[in-house]
Design an enzyme around this catalytic site. Structure first.
Site, PDB file in Angstrom:
ATOM      1  N   SER A   1      -7.876   5.867  11.442  1.00 48.91           N
ATOM      2  CA  SER A   1      -8.530   6.947  10.496  1.00 48.91           C
ATOM      3  C   SER A   1      -9.268   8.291  10.763  1.00 48.91           C
ATOM      4  CB  SER A   1      -9.235   6.703   9.442  1.00 48.91           C
ATOM      5  OG  SER A   1     -10.184   7.649   8.781  1.00 48.91           O
TER       6      SER A   1
ATOM      7  N   VAL B   1      -4.370  11.593   2.998  1.00 50.37           N
ATOM      8  CA  VAL B   1      -2.891  11.373   2.978  1.00 50.37           C
ATOM      9  C   VAL B   1      -2.382  12.319   1.046  1.00 50.37           C
ATOM     10  CG1 VAL B   1      -0.505  10.137   3.077  1.00 50.37           C
ATOM     11  CG2 VAL B   1      -2.746   9.494   4.689  1.00 50.37           C
TER      12      VAL B   1
ATOM     13  N   ALA C   1      -3.518  -2.568   6.537  1.00 54.06           N
ATOM     14  CA  ALA C   1      -4.219  -3.456   5.126  1.00 54.06           C
ATOM     15  C   ALA C   1      -5.853  -3.353   5.408  1.00 54.06           C
ATOM     16  CB  ALA C   1      -4.653  -4.364   4.966  1.00 54.06           C
TER      17      ALA C   1
ATOM     18  N   GLY D   1       0.595  -1.670   0.268  1.00 53.51           N
ATOM     19  CA  GLY D   1       0.178  -0.186   0.231  1.00 53.51           C
ATOM     20  C   GLY D   1       0.602   1.521  -0.102  1.00 53.51           C
TER      21      GLY D   1
ATOM     22  N   LYS E   1     -14.009   2.045   9.010  1.00 55.18           N
ATOM     23  CA  LYS E   1     -12.735   3.167   9.969  1.00 55.18           C
ATOM     24  C   LYS E   1     -13.330   2.682  11.189  1.00 55.18           C
ATOM     25  CE  LYS E   1      -9.388   2.982   8.349  1.00 55.18           C
ATOM     26  NZ  LYS E   1      -8.340   1.631   8.034  1.00 55.18           N
TER      27      LYS E   1
END
Ligand code: NAP
Length: 355
Positions: A134, A200, A90, A18, A173
């Site tokens: 997050s 990000v 992940a 990632g 999340k």
């Protein structure tokens, strides 16, 4: 409480291919660590090629790759052997292009977290888990802001506005982090530290990530959002700072709890203006902010994820994240966002991802 981590022991990084994980692995290898990275397909050159390049440029460390899937129980048992630190990054970060949010987002996020943390429970060497959560677990939309007496989100806050039908990525999340704390609280051997980044940005070490991060910045320069963008603010942070936060969270003896990792909330037009100043008129950057009612009713023509409720609850509202804990407890020094956007856009150009 102090907890000493032995840096000579291997470190598990899930989702090694990632966007964020690539930078974490680069920093760990540069420190001379041994990384056990997991990918879904060891034969996939798009996952493994960029990782091998990262490893070649950081010969002090050692990278070993393992095959693992979030949805396969026991999948992480081999890669976790001997690790004191587990970094679970992940999870799919997609907001469009799927029909069933439960299958595409919720299942891999929640079952994946459970599988990784149950592997940690089965592995005596594990002392610490760093979870890539997050700000989406902290905040969903303006409904959460209205209920927030501080008018700024910090680590005490949780997203209570997202659901399977409304902002399902954010919901995934939220559920995944809640699940992680539940599993953590039922044991006493390993400590959980969460990193809660906002959107990000910054240069990627791979051309092949499906992260919405890449799409978001690209859409500001490829004409998709020309001539106008919604009046919408997002929290943003540099990928290099997010990776550094994971490394600090892994090794600091007193690291614990949640950390908002975010460096400002520019509007989409402000981000476009920074890019326009640097890259000029060669790209079709958005020129102005569109009235909310236009985006609300016609936004889905440009972007299927821009549903009226999403626009209603996210456009034209203030947004602020408190990053003071990340500075105080992880020692983060943030890259200026101008540099984040410019470096990212330059990487997209250099890698042929934007024309
Ligand atoms: P990314 O480049 O798409 O990385 C996601 C990773 O998850 C990929 O390596 C992918 O592996 C892996 N993955 C997805 N489904 C999987 C499955 N079923 N089994 C095993 N691995 C699977 O996205 P990213 O932006 O780096 O995101 C990494 C983490 O950061 C995610 O947890 C995301 O929610 C979180 N985050 C991202 C942002 C952001 O703005 N980018 C902000 C806050 C939090 P394959 O290569 O095998 O597909």
């Amino acid at each position: 409480m102090e907890q000493i981590i032995d840096k000579t022991k291997p470190i598990l990084v899930t989702g090694a291919s990632g966007y964020i994980a690539n930078w974490i692995i680069k920093y760990l290898l540069e420190e001379g660590c041994t990384v056990h990275g997991t990918v879904r397909d060891l034969q996939n050159e798009k996952s493994v090629g960029p990782l091998n390049k990262i490893a070649e440029s950081a010969p002090k460390g050692t990278l070993k790759l393992f095959k693992a899937d979030l949805l396969d129980e026991g999948s992480f048992d081999e890669a976790i052997q001997g690790c004191e630190v587990v970094m679970h990054t992940a999870s799919p970060f997609v907001v469009r292009g799927f029909k069933d949010a439960e299958q595409a987002l919720i299942k891999p996020a929640v079952e994946g977290t459970r599988n990784v943390l149950e592997a940690a429970n089965r592995t005596d060497s594990v002392k610490r888990v760093v979870l890539t959560s997050s700000v989406a677990a902290v905040f969903g939309d303006n409904a959460d802001l209205k209920k927030n007496p501080r008018g700024i989100f910090n680590e005490e806050d949780w997203n209570f506005s997202s659901s399977l039908d409304h902002q399902p990525y954010s919901y995934s999340k939220f559920l995944a982090e809640k699940e992680a704390w539940k599993i953590h609280d039922a044991q006493s051997r390993w400590r959980l530290v969460t990193i809660n980044p906002s959107m990000v940005g910054g240069p990627a070490l791979t051309k092949y990530s499906h992260s919405t991060s890449i799409d978001t910045l690209r859409s500001l320069g490829n004409g998709k959002l020309w001539p106008g963008v919604p009046n919408m603010r997002l929290g943003w942070v540099d990928v290099r700072d997010v990776a550094r936060a994971h490394v600090e969270a892994a090794f600091r003896s007193d690291a614990e709890g949640r950390h908002i990792v975010s460096n400002g909330e520019p509007s989409m037009l402000e981000v476009a203006s920074i890019l326009k100043q640097k890259f000029g008129n060669r790209y079709k950057f958005p020129l102005f902010e569109l009235p909310k009612f236009i985006v609300k009713w016609f936004g889905r023509v440009m972007d299927p994820s821009a549903k009226p409720r999403f626009i209603e609850q996210n456009a034209g509202h203030p947004l602020k994240f408190d990053n003071s804990r990340s500075k105080a407890r992880l020692g983060l020094q943030y890259h200026p966002l101008e540099q984040t956007f410019v470096d990212h856009f330059q990487q997209l150009i250099d890698d042929g991802l934007i024309r």
